[in-house]
Design a protein around this motif. Structure first.
Motif, mmCIF file in Angstrom:
data_model
loop_
_atom_site.group_PDB
_atom_site.id
_atom_site.type_symbol
_atom_site.label_atom_id
_atom_site.label_comp_id
_atom_site.label_asym_id
_atom_site.label_seq_id
_atom_site.Cartn_x
_atom_site.Cartn_y
_atom_site.Cartn_z
ATOM 1 N N ASP A 51 0.812 -1.222 0.000
ATOM 2 C CA ASP A 51 0.000 0.000 0.000
ATOM 3 C C ASP A 51 0.846 1.273 0.000
ATOM 4 N N ASP A 52 2.175 1.122 0.031
ATOM 5 C CA ASP A 52 3.098 2.264 -0.038
ATOM 6 C C ASP A 52 2.869 3.255 1.108
ATOM 7 N N GLU A 53 2.532 2.714 2.294
ATOM 8 C CA GLU A 53 2.290 3.539 3.470
ATOM 9 C C GLU A 53 3.293 3.179 4.570
ATOM 10 N N PRO A 54 3.718 4.189 5.367
ATOM 11 C CA PRO A 54 4.621 3.898 6.495
ATOM 12 C C PRO A 54 3.947 2.974 7.507
ATOM 13 N N VAL A 55 4.759 2.102 8.140
ATOM 14 C CA VAL A 55 4.228 1.116 9.090
ATOM 15 C C VAL A 55 4.825 1.370 10.466
ATOM 16 N N ASP A 56 3.977 1.360 11.496
ATOM 17 C CA ASP A 56 4.449 1.529 12.871
ATOM 18 C C ASP A 56 5.244 0.295 13.311
ATOM 19 N N PRO A 57 6.240 0.480 14.170
ATOM 20 C CA PRO A 57 7.031 -0.661 14.644
ATOM 21 C C PRO A 57 6.196 -1.758 15.291
ATOM 22 N N ASP A 58 5.093 -1.396 15.954
ATOM 23 C CA ASP A 58 4.252 -2.390 16.615
ATOM 24 C C ASP A 58 3.566 -3.324 15.626
ATOM 25 N N GLU A 59 3.458 -2.897 14.378
ATOM 26 C CA GLU A 59 2.770 -3.706 13.371
ATOM 27 C C GLU A 59 3.739 -4.561 12.550
ATOM 28 N N ILE A 60 5.011 -4.525 12.889
ATOM 29 C CA ILE A 60 6.016 -5.247 12.109
ATOM 30 C C ILE A 60 6.347 -6.573 12.788
ATOM 31 N N VAL A 61 6.334 -7.655 12.039
ATOM 32 C CA VAL A 61 6.724 -8.980 12.537
ATOM 33 C C VAL A 61 7.789 -9.548 11.604
ATOM 34 N N LYS A 62 8.446 -10.597 12.062
ATOM 35 C CA LYS A 62 9.457 -11.256 11.246
ATOM 36 C C LYS A 62 8.812 -12.320 10.365
ATOM 37 N N GLY A 63 9.513 -12.698 9.324
ATOM 38 C CA GLY A 63 8.968 -13.707 8.423
ATOM 39 C C GLY A 63 10.036 -14.292 7.533
ATOM 40 N N PHE A 64 9.649 -15.293 6.759
ATOM 41 C CA PHE A 64 10.572 -15.979 5.855
ATOM 42 C C PHE A 64 9.869 -16.228 4.528
ATOM 43 N N GLU A 65 10.567 -15.914 3.434
ATOM 44 C CA GLU A 65 10.015 -16.140 2.101
ATOM 45 C C GLU A 65 10.494 -17.482 1.578
ATOM 46 N N THR A 66 9.575 -18.367 1.284
ATOM 47 C CA THR A 66 9.900 -19.716 0.832
ATOM 48 C C THR A 66 10.303 -19.705 -0.643
ATOM 49 N N PRO A 67 10.941 -20.796 -1.114
ATOM 50 C CA PRO A 67 11.337 -20.864 -2.528
ATOM 51 C C PRO A 67 10.180 -20.704 -3.504
ATOM 52 N N ASP A 68 8.940 -21.036 -3.076
ATOM 53 C CA ASP A 68 7.778 -20.882 -3.975
ATOM 54 C C ASP A 68 7.094 -19.527 -3.780
ATOM 55 N N ASP A 69 7.852 -18.545 -3.239
ATOM 56 C CA ASP A 69 7.401 -17.151 -3.123
ATOM 57 C C ASP A 69 6.262 -16.950 -2.129
ATOM 58 N N GLU A 70 6.102 -17.860 -1.188
ATOM 59 C CA GLU A 70 5.125 -17.661 -0.128
ATOM 60 C C GLU A 70 5.833 -17.114 1.110
ATOM 61 N N VAL A 71 5.128 -16.293 1.888
ATOM 62 C CA VAL A 71 5.704 -15.679 3.074
ATOM 63 C C VAL A 71 5.124 -16.330 4.323
ATOM 64 N N VAL A 72 6.023 -16.788 5.218
ATOM 65 C CA VAL A 72 5.612 -17.371 6.491
ATOM 66 C C VAL A 72 5.919 -16.344 7.575
ATOM 67 N N LEU A 73 4.879 -15.840 8.234
ATOM 68 C CA LEU A 73 5.046 -14.829 9.271
ATOM 69 C C LEU A 73 5.269 -15.487 10.636
ATOM 70 N N LEU A 74 6.157 -14.886 11.441
ATOM 71 C CA LEU A 74 6.470 -15.405 12.772
ATOM 72 C C LEU A 74 6.354 -14.267 13.780
ATOM 73 N N ASP A 75 5.565 -14.471 14.823
ATOM 74 C CA ASP A 75 5.465 -13.448 15.864
ATOM 75 C C ASP A 75 6.313 -13.850 17.074
ATOM 76 N N GLU A 76 6.288 -13.034 18.104
ATOM 77 C CA GLU A 76 7.123 -13.268 19.284
ATOM 78 C C GLU A 76 6.762 -14.578 19.982
ATOM 79 N N ASP A 77 5.483 -14.938 20.019
ATOM 80 C CA ASP A 77 5.074 -16.181 20.661
ATOM 81 C C ASP A 77 5.643 -17.392 19.935
ATOM 82 N N ASP A 78 5.687 -17.318 18.603
ATOM 83 C CA ASP A 78 6.267 -18.422 17.832
ATOM 84 C C ASP A 78 7.750 -18.606 18.168
#
Length: 296
Positions: free
Chosen positions: A50-77
């Protein structure tokens, strides 16, 4: 400033320590500025959808798989991962220092003992010196489990975090034609002997950072910055033997000049001594001649 505190588990002995950084960069911190008004350039974290700035609280970590899918990981994970949270540096084994290739070393830290751990700390340090070995340990820093090496350095213990074996890349030199002739090997050995010296790190300086500091100071004072006098490398010599021979000759010239100067000084001293002796003998000869004339 301590970045971590815990203890070294050495058999049944526990040594309370704190970890501090052993190195620091001396590079001058250059930032980006707007040339028109000297405004500092800042970077915003923007969502590419959406080309909009994101607050730090809304940012999580993730991993992009070889088939271009994104797996999101939060602090609990991440909390459920089997990473040790204990403040223990566990000694696994003691190995000869020469068996660890320096390519494995990553970052260096000083281990400083608490007052209650001073005696066992000194014991471990002196034991490593006496045995000529390095302690291989496991430690968790910033949620990352690392292999590390503990070694004595003066009165302190230094911990080097290490890369895992699968993080070391293989060199791409297997297909190179590396046939070396005997004459080339002998000449290379001569060049190494000519350049041999003891290592004194305080004798080396970072010419780039020194020149950069001079440039900043000059521009701040409204002066013209001095130009660098650093010599550019000469053109490459195609023939390997010629290159080695020229290198050896260059290293020998200063020695020959020094020897020539020393020889000249020695000759001058000898000439002065001869002149002094001659000056001392001259009056004696004159006296002898006068005595002979009188007696005649």
């Amino acid at each position: 400033m301590a970045i971590w505190s815990g203890a070294i588990a050495f058999g049944l002995v526990s040594i309370p320590i704190k970890v501090t950084a052993a190195t620091g960069s001396h590079d001058l911190g250059l930032h980006q500025y707007h040339a028109a008004d000297e405004g500092r350039i800042r970077y915003l974290k923007v969502c590419e959808i959406d080309d909009e700035p994101v607050d730090p609280d809304e940012i999580v970590k993730g991993f992009e798989t070889p088939d271009d899918e994104v797996v999101l990981l939060d602090e609990d994970d991440l909390k459920d991962l089997p990473v040790s949270t204990s403040k223990i540096i566990e000694v696994l084994e003691f190995v000869p220092g020469e068996q660890i290739d320096p390519i494995y070393y990553d970052k260096s830290y000083y281990l400083e003992p608490d007052k209650t751990g001073a005696r066992p700390y000194a014991l471990l340090r002196e034991a490593l010196v006496a045995q000529g070995r390095i302690a291989v340990v496991k430690v968790t820093l910033r949620r990352r489990e690392s292999l590390a090496a503990l070694r004595p350095r003066g009165e302190a213990l230094v911990m080097h975090t290490m890369l895992w074996p699968d993080e070391i890349r293989k060199p791409q030199t297997a297909d190179l034609d590396g046939d070396v002739r005997k004459q080339e090997l002998e000449m290379a050995g001569t060049l190494i002997d000519a350049m041999a010296a003891d290592f004194h790190p305080e004798g080396y300086t970072d010419a780039y950072q020194e020149a950069l500091a001079d440039l900043i100071e000059a521009k701040h004072d409204g002066r013209t910055a001095p130009k660098s006098k650093r010599e550019r490398p000469k053109a490459k010599v195609i023939d390997l033997m010629d290159a080695l021979q020229q290198s050896v000759d260059q290293k020998r010239r200063p020695a020959k000049k020094t020897a020539g100067k020393a020889a000249k000084k020695t000759a001058k001293k000898a000439a002065k001594k001869t002149a002094k002796k001659a000056a001392r003998k001259a009056p004696a000869k004159k006296t002898a001649k006068k005595t002979a004339r009188k007696s005649a």
